[in-house]
Design a protein around this motif. Structure first.
Motif, short mmCIF file in Angstrom:
data_model
loop_
_atom_site.label_atom_id
_atom_site.label_comp_id
_atom_site.label_asym_id
_atom_site.label_seq_id
_atom_site.Cartn_x
_atom_site.Cartn_y
_atom_site.Cartn_z
N GLU A 1 12.41 -1.11 -2.61
CA GLU A 1 13.57 -0.94 -1.70
C GLU A 1 13.20 -1.12 -0.23
OE1 GLU A 1 12.57 1.70 -3.77
OE2 GLU A 1 13.75 0.89 -5.43
N ALA A 2 11.94 -1.29 0.08
CA ALA A 2 11.51 -1.33 1.49
C ALA A 2 12.26 -2.44 2.25
CB ALA A 2 10.01 -1.57 1.57
N THR A 3 12.72 -2.11 3.43
CA THR A 3 13.47 -3.10 4.23
C THR A 3 12.49 -3.93 5.06
OG1 THR A 3 13.65 -1.61 6.10
CG2 THR A 3 15.40 -1.46 4.43
N GLU A 4 13.01 -5.04 5.58
CA GLU A 4 12.18 -5.90 6.45
C GLU A 4 11.68 -5.09 7.65
OE1 GLU A 4 11.03 -8.93 5.96
OE2 GLU A 4 12.04 -8.97 4.01
N ALA A 5 12.56 -4.22 8.16
CA ALA A 5 12.18 -3.42 9.34
C ALA A 5 11.04 -2.48 9.00
CB ALA A 5 13.39 -2.62 9.82
N GLY B 1 2.63 8.22 4.23
CA GLY B 1 3.81 9.00 4.61
C GLY B 1 4.92 8.17 5.24
N MET B 2 4.70 6.89 5.46
CA MET B 2 5.73 6.09 6.17
C MET B 2 6.84 5.64 5.22
SD MET B 2 3.63 3.68 8.82
CE MET B 2 5.13 2.95 9.51
N ARG B 3 8.00 5.48 5.77
CA ARG B 3 9.14 5.02 4.97
C ARG B 3 8.84 3.63 4.40
NH1 ARG B 3 14.08 7.71 6.00
NH2 ARG B 3 15.23 5.95 5.18
N GLY B 4 9.16 3.45 3.13
CA GLY B 4 9.01 2.14 2.50
C GLY B 4 7.62 1.90 1.90
N VAL B 5 6.68 2.82 2.16
CA VAL B 5 5.33 2.63 1.60
C VAL B 5 5.25 3.34 0.24
CG1 VAL B 5 2.85 3.15 1.88
CG2 VAL B 5 4.23 2.41 3.85
N ASP B 6 4.84 2.58 -0.78
CA ASP B 6 4.69 3.17 -2.11
C ASP B 6 3.29 3.79 -2.24
OD1 ASP B 6 5.18 3.85 -4.75
OD2 ASP B 6 4.42 1.94 -5.51
N ARG B 7 2.25 2.98 -1.96
CA ARG B 7 0.87 3.50 -2.06
C ARG B 7 -0.08 2.65 -1.25
NH1 ARG B 7 2.34 0.66 -6.56
NH2 ARG B 7 0.77 -0.74 -7.46
N VAL B 8 -1.21 3.26 -0.93
CA VAL B 8 -2.27 2.54 -0.22
C VAL B 8 -3.46 2.47 -1.19
CG1 VAL B 8 -3.81 2.57 1.79
CG2 VAL B 8 -1.45 3.41 1.99
N VAL B 9 -3.87 1.27 -1.51
CA VAL B 9 -4.93 1.09 -2.51
C VAL B 9 -6.20 0.59 -1.83
CG1 VAL B 9 -5.49 0.00 -4.73
CG2 VAL B 9 -3.09 0.38 -4.10
N PRO B 10 -7.24 1.44 -1.76
CA PRO B 10 -8.48 0.95 -1.15
C PRO B 10 -9.15 -0.08 -2.07
CG PRO B 10 -8.57 3.34 -1.57
CD PRO B 10 -7.38 2.80 -2.29
N ILE B 11 -9.57 -1.17 -1.52
CA ILE B 11 -10.22 -2.21 -2.33
C ILE B 11 -11.73 -2.10 -2.20
CG2 ILE B 11 -10.42 -4.73 -2.70
CD1 ILE B 11 -7.56 -3.69 -3.17
N SER B 12 -12.21 -1.75 -1.01
CA SER B 12 -13.66 -1.67 -0.84
C SER B 12 -14.17 -0.35 -1.38
CB SER B 12 -14.04 -1.83 0.62
OG SER B 12 -13.44 -0.81 1.37
N ARG B 13 -15.48 -0.27 -1.63
CA ARG B 13 -16.08 0.93 -2.20
C ARG B 13 -16.16 2.03 -1.15
NH1 ARG B 13 -21.23 -1.81 -5.40
NH2 ARG B 13 -20.00 -3.13 -6.78
#
Ligand code: PEP
Ligand code: MN
Length: 340
Positions: A7-11, A55-67
């Motif tokens: 659902e995240a908007t362009e803004a 915690g920001m609107r529109g963010v589902d998750r933050v996935v770290p890629i590096s170790r």
């Protein structure tokens, strides 16, 4: 990688992008997908984590890629395996297998010297023995302290075996530096970060045990605490973890050994004694550890296990050590290693 909700908007996407772009030299890439948009952020994982984008609107998750571990990582400048030489005994590097053996706890001069001579004659690489013991109950025997270190020094003088002993508390650091060839950090202190920094500064190799409820990633981050003090000599030790299983004292996580071998350049050894809690399992677990590629073992041996003040049921009898060591050597040979 920041994954936005469907659902995240362009803004909202633009807002996240702006926050990321505020980090200097971070490369930001918006990747629109069929359902969701992901935003790649390359170059500063800590900086991105500090933004708290979750915690920001529109963010589902933050996935770290590096170790999350750095200095302990095998990725570090594609570095070679760490090979330690401790008074002529080689640890790591794939050609040798180190067998660290001795009593759980130094209880007396006679007991320690008897075990030291038995394990030396049987082919051990180093002598272990606790002077300061971490005990679950404050009323249990906590070790002899500095007099135990002096007994270990005598055992070293008589057998030539380097000494491995635990640093339990920063206030003992000087005494441990004086007597230990290898400083053990016990499972219960794996996440005692202040103690890890003290150990890292001692100028001695550090044998770091995995915490009873710690992941292997947490173990490698704990190793980073020692390594960042400029100490390159760290040996990791799998000693069993807490699981739902209660038949054994802990569950020896054998899969951690090949996993660690893939993800770190540091040597990895196994303590089958504390994992099993039962000497009858120590032989089979030792053979298994050697077969999956461990660089060595840390095993408890008593002159008279029945009268040991600590961990009696899991200690091998000194009289059977030579046979045990021979068996271990044969299994280490399966992966091309000989006893160091
Ligand atoms: C030990 O090796 O004596 C010991 C106390 O082990 P752990 O820290 O793994 O329980
Ligand atoms: Mn013990």
């Amino acid at each position: 990688m920041i994954v936005m909700t469907p659902e995240a908007t362009e803004a909202e996407i633009a807002q996240v992008k702006r926050r990321l772009e505020a980090i200097e030299a971070l490369h930001v890439l918006v990747l629109p997908g069929e359902l969701t948009t992901a935003i790649g952020a390359i170059g500063d994982p800590e900086g991105v984590a500090e933004l708290g984008l979750e915690g920001m609107r529109g963010v589902d998750r933050v996935v770290p890629i590096s170790r999350p571990y750095k200095l302990a990582s095998s990725e570090l400048a594609h570095r070679e395996s760490t090979v330690l030489e401790i008074d002529g005994r080689v640890v790591g590097g794939g050609e040798t297998f180190c067998l660290i053996a001795g009593p759980c706890t130094v209880e007396s001069r006679g007991q320690t010297l008897a075990v030291a001579h038995a394990v030396a004659a049987g082919g051990a690489s180093m002598l272990r023995g606790g002077a300061f013991k971490p005990r679950t109950s404050p009323f249990a025997f906590k070790g002899l302290g500095v007099p135990a270190l002096e007994i270990l020094a005598e055992a070293r003088a008589q057998t030539g075996l380097p000494i491995v002993t635990e640093l339990l508390d920063a206030q003992h650091a000087e005494a441990i530096r004086e007597f230990a060839d290898v400083v053990q950090i016990g499972a219960r202190n794996m996440q005692n970060y202040a103690l890890l920094e003290v150990a890292g500064k001692l100028g001695r190799p550090v044998l770091l045990k995995r915490g009873l409820s710690s992941t292997v990633e947490e173990l490698l981050m704990a190793a980073d605490y020692v390594l960042k003090e400029g100490n390159d000599a760290v040996i990791l030790c799998e000693r069993g973890i807490r699981t739902f299983e209660t038949a054994t004292r802990f569950t020896l996580d054998l899969s951690s050994i090949p996993w660690l071998k893939l993800h770190t350049h540091l040597p990895v050894i196994v303590d089958p004694s504390h994992a099993a809690g039962d000497r009858r399992l120590v032989g089979p677990l030792s053979r298994a550890a050697a077969a999956v590629g461990a660089d060595g073992l840390l095993v408890e041996v008593a002159d008279d296990p029945a009268s040991a003040l600590c961990d009696g049921p899991q200690q091998l009898a000194a009289s059977g050590f030579a046979r045990y060591a021979k068996d271990v050597a044969a299994h280490a040979a399966l992966t091309g290693k000989r006893l160091s």
